[in-house]
Design an enzyme around this catalytic site. Structure first.
Site, PDB file in Angstrom:
ATOM      1  N   LYS A  78       0.851  -1.189   0.000  1.00 13.02           N
ATOM      2  CA  LYS A  78       0.000   0.000   0.000  1.00 13.02           C
ATOM      3  C   LYS A  78       0.886   1.239   0.000  1.00 13.02           C
ATOM      4  CE  LYS A  78      -3.854   2.134   2.551  1.00 13.02           C
ATOM      5  NZ  LYS A  78      -4.823   1.990   3.664  1.00 13.02           N
ATOM      6  N   SER A 158      -9.928   2.403   2.899  1.00 16.44           N
ATOM      7  CA  SER A 158      -9.015   3.081   1.993  1.00 16.44           C
ATOM      8  C   SER A 158      -8.077   2.148   1.236  1.00 16.44           C
ATOM      9  CB  SER A 158      -8.166   4.077   2.787  1.00 16.44           C
ATOM     10  OG  SER A 158      -7.305   3.393   3.687  1.00 16.44           O
ATOM     11  N   SER A 182     -10.418   0.233   7.219  1.00 16.23           N
ATOM     12  CA  SER A 182      -9.812   0.301   5.883  1.00 16.23           C
ATOM     13  C   SER A 182      -9.114  -0.968   5.418  1.00 16.23           C
ATOM     14  CB  SER A 182      -8.819   1.466   5.814  1.00 16.23           C
ATOM     15  OG  SER A 182      -9.505   2.690   5.819  1.00 16.23           O
TER      16      SER A 182
END
Length: 493
Positions: A78, A158, A182
């Site tokens: 990420k 997210s 998330s």
């Protein structure tokens, strides 16, 4: 015939050690999949040269008998994790071009154990979002589609890039972060497994901060076993992070065969909320039956302050974000927009560099921390946070081993369907997950079925502090009992 990229992480790991194929062959297969899947926009930055070099080093270690626990396994990172010498943007214009001079502790742990980096994954800007629509680099598209429809749907957020990449077989696993849901929400939306560990289990050092008292690193993977393997490598004490807990890291994979007979599973009545589709309630009931069949005892519990968790979260998280994001000023790194003086440069840089949702949360945070409103909002929200933690403490003190809830209040939705007029509509996606962050507990999302429209649905397991082992054992039971969800058709190829 099973292609290399259809293997699970555990299968790929074992096959590499058995020399069934090389790490270079595996990485090349994965890079070909990524190239075909650019329509998903899961990656912000691909690193093929680095991946092949790391794979060659892995093959050499395997040949010497020095393989690590993740030797040669290709992963996505990420783009909230700092990666030395590789652009790290947090999906924001304000950090475009920033190349850290250091590696985050969690990603360093993965490289220590032999993993290979395929690239940096897309996300909501600064991890602020529930649909991956706020990234400066464009939204991530879910590999899933509704039955009979070509309309694009969101992967959740997210960590939408992480979830989409894992679900689309672009990597064997991915790092993610969870501040209010998330990891778990995008995992549920994409038919993958995601775990938010106990606060302090994984180091936050080198991860771009959103809300420091809530953020936690964790993995997204295709199976419960794969998530357990990744968790063991990611977790561990880090003296560079003062919130990191010095506790031994269990062998999570070994706990998967542990029975759940005699475990007491709590069902919180406050999670039965108005407006949730019947298929979500039905799935929750099915999860209860699966755990009963495995020998667990089901008990009703009360978490009375659940109703206040979401509003309290949306005070605490923006307050911490407004403080954390004050450091982005155009002086030392990232975007710089000229101004007539230094203050003008600060203002112009931040106005141009931050997206709409980030600016909204900075303003909310600055407001609730201001002198006239600090006691009325921030202090009260922190008191509610304490009450939420005490609710869970009482449930566990009464003998509950874990809690079962839905992971999300709906299946994935289409682009622009939520939050365009009222941001609270989007924030409600976190209704089942924010309590876990507010209390600092571990939470795991596991695929459990599909909606009437053919989209994945997940269940959430919430555990005692630092008892991720029980969550993995319970998730393994649900995974085996639930109908197998076939991967999404490759409409993008």
């Amino acid at each position: 015939m099973t292609t290399l990229t259809d293997l699970t992480l555990a299968e790929a790991r074992d096959a590499l050690l058995n020399k069934d194929f090389s790490a270079v062959e595996l990485v090349k297969a994965q890079l070909a999949e990524i190239e075909q899947a650019r329509a998903l926009n899961a990656f912000i930055k691909e690193t093929p040269e680095k991946a092949l070099a790391m794979a060659e080093a892995s093959d050499a270690r395997i040949a010497r008998g020095e393989a690590g626990p993740l030797e040669g396994v290709p992963l996505g990172i990420k783009d909230l994790y700092c990666t030395e010498g590789v652009e790290t943007t947090a999906a924001s214009h304000i950090l475009e071009g920033f190349k850290p001079a250091y590696e985050s502790t969690v990603s360093a742990n993965l490289w220590r154990d032999g993993a290979v980096m395929l690239g940096k994954l897309n996300l909501d800007e600064f991890a602020m979002g529930s649909s991956n629509e706020t990234s400066y680099f464009g939204p991530v598209v879910s590999p899933w589609r509704r039955k009979g429809s070509d309309a694009r749907i969101v992967p959740g957020g997210s960590s939408g890039g992480s979830a989409a990449a894992v679900a689309a077989r672009l990597c064997f696993g991915a790092t993610a972060t969870d501040t209010g849901g998330s990891i778990r929400q995008p995992a549920a939306f994409t038919g993958t497994v995601g775990i938010k560990p106990t606060y302090g289990r994984c180091s936050r050092w080198g991860i771009v901060a959103f809300a420091s008292s809530l953020d936690q690193a964790g993995p997204i993977a295709r199976t419960v076993r794969d998530a357990a393997i990744l968790m063991r490598s990611m977790a561990g004490h880090d003296p560079k992070d003062t919130t990191s807990v010095d506790a031994p890291v269990p062998d999570y994979e070994a706990t998967l065969s542990r029975g759940v007979k005699g475990m007491k599973i709590g069902i919180p009545k406050e999670y039965r909320i108005e407006g949730v589709p019947a298929e979500i309630d039905a799935l929750w009931g099915q999860g209860v039956e699966w755990l009963k069949d495995a020998g667990a005892t089901i008990v009703d519990i009360s978490l009375p302050h659940t109703r206040y968790a979401l509003p309290a979260y949306y005070i605490v998280a923006p307050a911490e974000a407004s403080s954390n994001l004050a450091r982005y000023d155009g002086v030392r790194y990232g975007l710089r927009v000229p101004g007539k003086d230094i203050v003008g440069m600060y203002e112009a840089t931040r106005a141009a560099g931050f997206g709409k949702e980030v600016r909204r949360r900075i303003m909310i945070g600055a407001y609730v921390l201001s002198a006239g409103y600090y006691d009325a909002y921030y202090v009260r929200a922190q008191k509610i946070r304490t009450l939420i933690k005490q609710d869970f403490d009482r449930a566990y003190a009464d003998g509950v081993d874990a809690i079962l809830t839905p992971a999300t209040p709906s299946a994935a939705f289409g682009f622009g369907e939520k939050g365009s007029g009222d941001p609270v509509e989007m924030y409600l996606n976190d209704v089942f997950t924010v309590t876990v962050n507010m209390a600092g507990l571990p939470g795991l999302a596991v695929p459990a079925g599909v909606s009437a429209e053919g989209l994945p649905l997940g269940l959430q397991l919430i555990g005692r502090p630092f008892d991720e082992e029980t969550l993995f054992a319970l998730a393994s039971v649900i995974e085996k009992a639930a109908p197998k969800i076939a991967p999404p058709p490759k409409w993008w190829a």
